[in-house]
Design an enzyme around this catalytic site. Sequence first.
Site, PDB file in Angstrom:
ATOM      1  N   SER A  97      -9.280 -11.606  34.928  1.00  0.00           N
ATOM      2  CA  SER A  97      -8.414 -12.378  35.235  1.00  0.00           C
ATOM      3  C   SER A  97      -7.467 -13.547  33.635  1.00  0.00           C
ATOM      4  O   SER A  97      -7.999 -14.300  34.356  1.00  0.00           O
ATOM      5  CB  SER A  97      -7.998 -12.402  36.538  1.00  0.00           C
ATOM      6  OG  SER A  97      -8.789 -10.603  36.897  1.00  0.00           O
ATOM      7  N   ILE A  98      -6.673 -13.273  33.768  1.00  0.00           N
ATOM      8  CA  ILE A  98      -5.650 -14.240  32.709  1.00  0.00           C
ATOM      9  C   ILE A  98      -5.101 -15.511  34.210  1.00  0.00           C
ATOM     10  O   ILE A  98      -6.063 -16.810  33.786  1.00  0.00           O
ATOM     11  CB  ILE A  98      -4.371 -14.087  32.763  1.00  0.00           C
ATOM     12  CG1 ILE A  98      -3.827 -13.132  31.789  1.00  0.00           C
ATOM     13  CG2 ILE A  98      -3.076 -15.702  32.856  1.00  0.00           C
ATOM     14  CD1 ILE A  98      -2.533 -11.915  31.210  1.00  0.00           C
ATOM     15  N   TYR A 119       6.346   0.042  29.351  1.00  0.00           N
ATOM     16  CA  TYR A 119       6.452  -1.087  30.581  1.00  0.00           C
ATOM     17  C   TYR A 119       7.255  -0.625  32.031  1.00  0.00           C
ATOM     18  O   TYR A 119       6.824  -1.175  33.092  1.00  0.00           O
ATOM     19  CB  TYR A 119       6.967  -2.587  29.919  1.00  0.00           C
ATOM     20  CG  TYR A 119       6.168  -3.525  30.152  1.00  0.00           C
ATOM     21  CD1 TYR A 119       5.004  -3.590  30.692  1.00  0.00           C
ATOM     22  CD2 TYR A 119       6.955  -4.302  30.702  1.00  0.00           C
ATOM     23  CE1 TYR A 119       4.354  -5.188  31.858  1.00  0.00           C
ATOM     24  CE2 TYR A 119       6.559  -5.397  31.245  1.00  0.00           C
ATOM     25  CZ  TYR A 119       5.313  -6.098  31.938  1.00  0.00           C
ATOM     26  OH  TYR A 119       4.728  -6.267  32.426  1.00  0.00           O
ATOM     27  N   LYS A 158      10.050  -7.935  35.573  1.00  0.00           N
ATOM     28  CA  LYS A 158       9.454  -9.312  34.961  1.00  0.00           C
ATOM     29  C   LYS A 158      10.773 -10.320  34.962  1.00  0.00           C
ATOM     30  O   LYS A 158      11.051 -11.239  34.263  1.00  0.00           O
ATOM     31  CB  LYS A 158       8.961  -9.351  34.050  1.00  0.00           C
ATOM     32  CG  LYS A 158       7.551  -8.545  34.399  1.00  0.00           C
ATOM     33  CD  LYS A 158       6.549 -10.001  35.011  1.00  0.00           C
ATOM     34  CE  LYS A 158       5.343  -9.460  35.002  1.00  0.00           C
ATOM     35  NZ  LYS A 158       4.291 -10.199  36.007  1.00  0.00           N
ATOM     36  N   ALA A 183      -4.921  -5.026  35.897  1.00  0.00           N
ATOM     37  CA  ALA A 183      -3.757  -4.519  35.841  1.00  0.00           C
ATOM     38  C   ALA A 183      -3.184  -3.631  34.536  1.00  0.00           C
ATOM     39  O   ALA A 183      -1.980  -3.048  34.613  1.00  0.00           O
ATOM     40  CB  ALA A 183      -3.298  -6.092  36.425  1.00  0.00           C
TER      41      ALA A 183
HETATM   42  P1  NAD Z   1      -5.103  -8.026  36.798  1.00  0.00           P
HETATM   43  O1  NAD Z   1      -5.366  -7.198  37.332  1.00  0.00           O
HETATM   44  O2  NAD Z   1      -6.594  -9.288  36.782  1.00  0.00           O
HETATM   45  O3  NAD Z   1      -4.433  -9.337  37.904  1.00  0.00           O
HETATM   46  C1  NAD Z   1      -3.847  -9.067  39.036  1.00  0.00           C
HETATM   47  C2  NAD Z   1      -4.069  -9.798  40.076  1.00  0.00           C
HETATM   48  O4  NAD Z   1      -2.186  -8.898  41.184  1.00  0.00           O
HETATM   49  C3  NAD Z   1      -4.903  -9.364  40.577  1.00  0.00           C
HETATM   50  O5  NAD Z   1      -5.612 -10.372  41.609  1.00  0.00           O
HETATM   51  C4  NAD Z   1      -4.571  -8.055  41.812  1.00  0.00           C
HETATM   52  O6  NAD Z   1      -5.536  -9.175  42.965  1.00  0.00           O
HETATM   53  C5  NAD Z   1      -2.736  -8.921  42.486  1.00  0.00           C
HETATM   54  N1  NAD Z   1      -2.028  -8.465  43.515  1.00  0.00           N
HETATM   55  C6  NAD Z   1      -2.057  -7.278  43.260  1.00  0.00           C
HETATM   56  N2  NAD Z   1      -1.581  -6.926  44.013  1.00  0.00           N
HETATM   57  C7  NAD Z   1      -1.283  -7.776  45.291  1.00  0.00           C
HETATM   58  C8  NAD Z   1      -0.821  -8.029  46.306  1.00  0.00           C
HETATM   59  N3  NAD Z   1      -0.152  -6.864  47.330  1.00  0.00           N
HETATM   60  N4  NAD Z   1      -1.481  -9.240  47.078  1.00  0.00           N
HETATM   61  C9  NAD Z   1      -1.371 -10.428  45.997  1.00  0.00           C
HETATM   62  N5  NAD Z   1      -2.033 -10.109  45.099  1.00  0.00           N
HETATM   63  C10 NAD Z   1      -2.210  -8.912  44.575  1.00  0.00           C
HETATM   64  O7  NAD Z   1      -4.581  -8.892  35.839  1.00  0.00           O
HETATM   65  P2  NAD Z   1      -3.528 -10.286  34.895  1.00  0.00           P
HETATM   66  O8  NAD Z   1      -3.233  -9.201  33.396  1.00  0.00           O
HETATM   67  O9  NAD Z   1      -4.295 -10.919  34.898  1.00  0.00           O
HETATM   68  O10 NAD Z   1      -2.208  -9.914  35.789  1.00  0.00           O
HETATM   69  C11 NAD Z   1      -1.701 -11.505  36.683  1.00  0.00           C
HETATM   70  C12 NAD Z   1      -0.251 -11.538  35.797  1.00  0.00           C
HETATM   71  O11 NAD Z   1      -0.509 -11.445  34.843  1.00  0.00           O
HETATM   72  C13 NAD Z   1       0.985 -10.303  36.378  1.00  0.00           C
HETATM   73  O12 NAD Z   1       1.976 -10.736  36.485  1.00  0.00           O
HETATM   74  C14 NAD Z   1       0.408  -9.007  35.466  1.00  0.00           C
HETATM   75  O13 NAD Z   1       1.880  -8.805  35.174  1.00  0.00           O
HETATM   76  C15 NAD Z   1       0.519 -10.815  33.967  1.00  0.00           C
HETATM   77  N6  NAD Z   1       0.337 -10.408  32.597  1.00  0.00           N
HETATM   78  C16 NAD Z   1       0.055  -9.394  31.950  1.00  0.00           C
HETATM   79  C17 NAD Z   1      -0.581  -9.030  31.239  1.00  0.00           C
HETATM   80  C18 NAD Z   1      -1.431  -8.230  30.386  1.00  0.00           C
HETATM   81  O14 NAD Z   1      -1.189  -7.961  28.946  1.00  0.00           O
HETATM   82  N7  NAD Z   1      -3.055  -8.570  30.870  1.00  0.00           N
HETATM   83  C19 NAD Z   1       0.711 -10.361  29.648  1.00  0.00           C
HETATM   84  C20 NAD Z   1       1.248 -10.588  30.675  1.00  0.00           C
HETATM   85  C21 NAD Z   1       1.660 -11.015  31.884  1.00  0.00           C
END
Ligand code: NAD
Length: 273
Positions: A35-36, A173, A180, A213
């Site tokens: 996770s980020i 997307y 977003k 995700a």
């Molecule tokens: P990840 O799957 O590790 O994290 C997503 C998180 O959202 C998880 O911890 C999950 O439990 C949580 N979540 C989902 N539904 C939920 C709910 N009802 N209540 C509480 N938490 C909930 O994936 P990630 O890529 O680390 O995503 C983290 C953020 O970074 C997101 O906002 C994603 O859009 C954003 N992001 C991701 C990327 C990428 O390429 N991975 C790029 C830019 C932005």
Amino acid sequence: MTTASDDAALRPTPISQQPLQGKKALVVGIANKDSIAFGCARAFRAFGADLSITYLNDKTKQFTAPLAAALDVEDALFLPCDVREPGQITAVFKAIEETWGKLDILLHSIAFAPRDDLHGRVTDCSLDGFLQTMDISVHSLIRMVRKAEPLMKDGGTILTMSYFGGEKVVPHYGIMGPAKAALEASARYMAYELGEKGIRVNVVSPGPVMTRAASGIDRFDELLAQTKERSPARRLVTAEEVGMATAALACDFAGIVTGETLYMDGGYNIMAG
Ligand code: NAD
């Protein structure tokens, strides 16, 4: 005679090796080690902050618990937080108030869209899917900021995770793009509203990272390959790198930065096409 170099006011301000020492940070969005949010939490901790971490539910707790232990999170501050479950956000902030009495940093790193709506056209998005996406991915930030505000007595820093697809059209997307865009605009308005209290609100926009995700996005592997090829850095960003840059943004020395969307994408966003 006094020379300029003798004048203490002209000397560089010393910066601590642990610039977040004494700061209290809540991190929401750690699903697993990829996770980020975990990259960010590790960097906050490396910079000296104390952490509170949430997990989604009992099923996912087993993946997050070892990470919370590695980050020295107290049991009382390792709590469930499904933003759709009534009372869970409130319980997290209550525990923080009781344990720390304040909060300095809030990291919101969550997003969700129902699979059919995520994979379909925005044109076809269902009302229920739209509302669920906006609730979990956008309004949850607003709810958390409202709870954080009274705890950020000495000011604070709020950070949320976005993606370039909120600004420009990125094929596949889907409905996350409009989500977003709404997230980024909400962050800007809250930055304006909370600025006089010394509370900063910024958006971090990483390039694509393979996470749980991300695996829900159709043809994500193509996006990874295209980003690698076209970005000035000619490589992908890691969650660890996003974490370090995000932690730097949370430090007091970045105290004038608010209301911004900061790209951490190897420069991909500057390219014309
Ligand atoms: P990840 O799957 O590790 O994290 C997503 C998180 O959202 C998880 O911890 C999950 O439990 C949580 N979540 C989902 N539904 C939920 C709910 N009802 N209540 C509480 N938490 C909930 O994936 P990630 O890529 O680390 O995503 C983290 C953020 O970074 C997101 O906002 C994603 O859009 C954003 N992001 C991701 C990327 C990428 O390429 N991975 C790029 C830019 C932005």
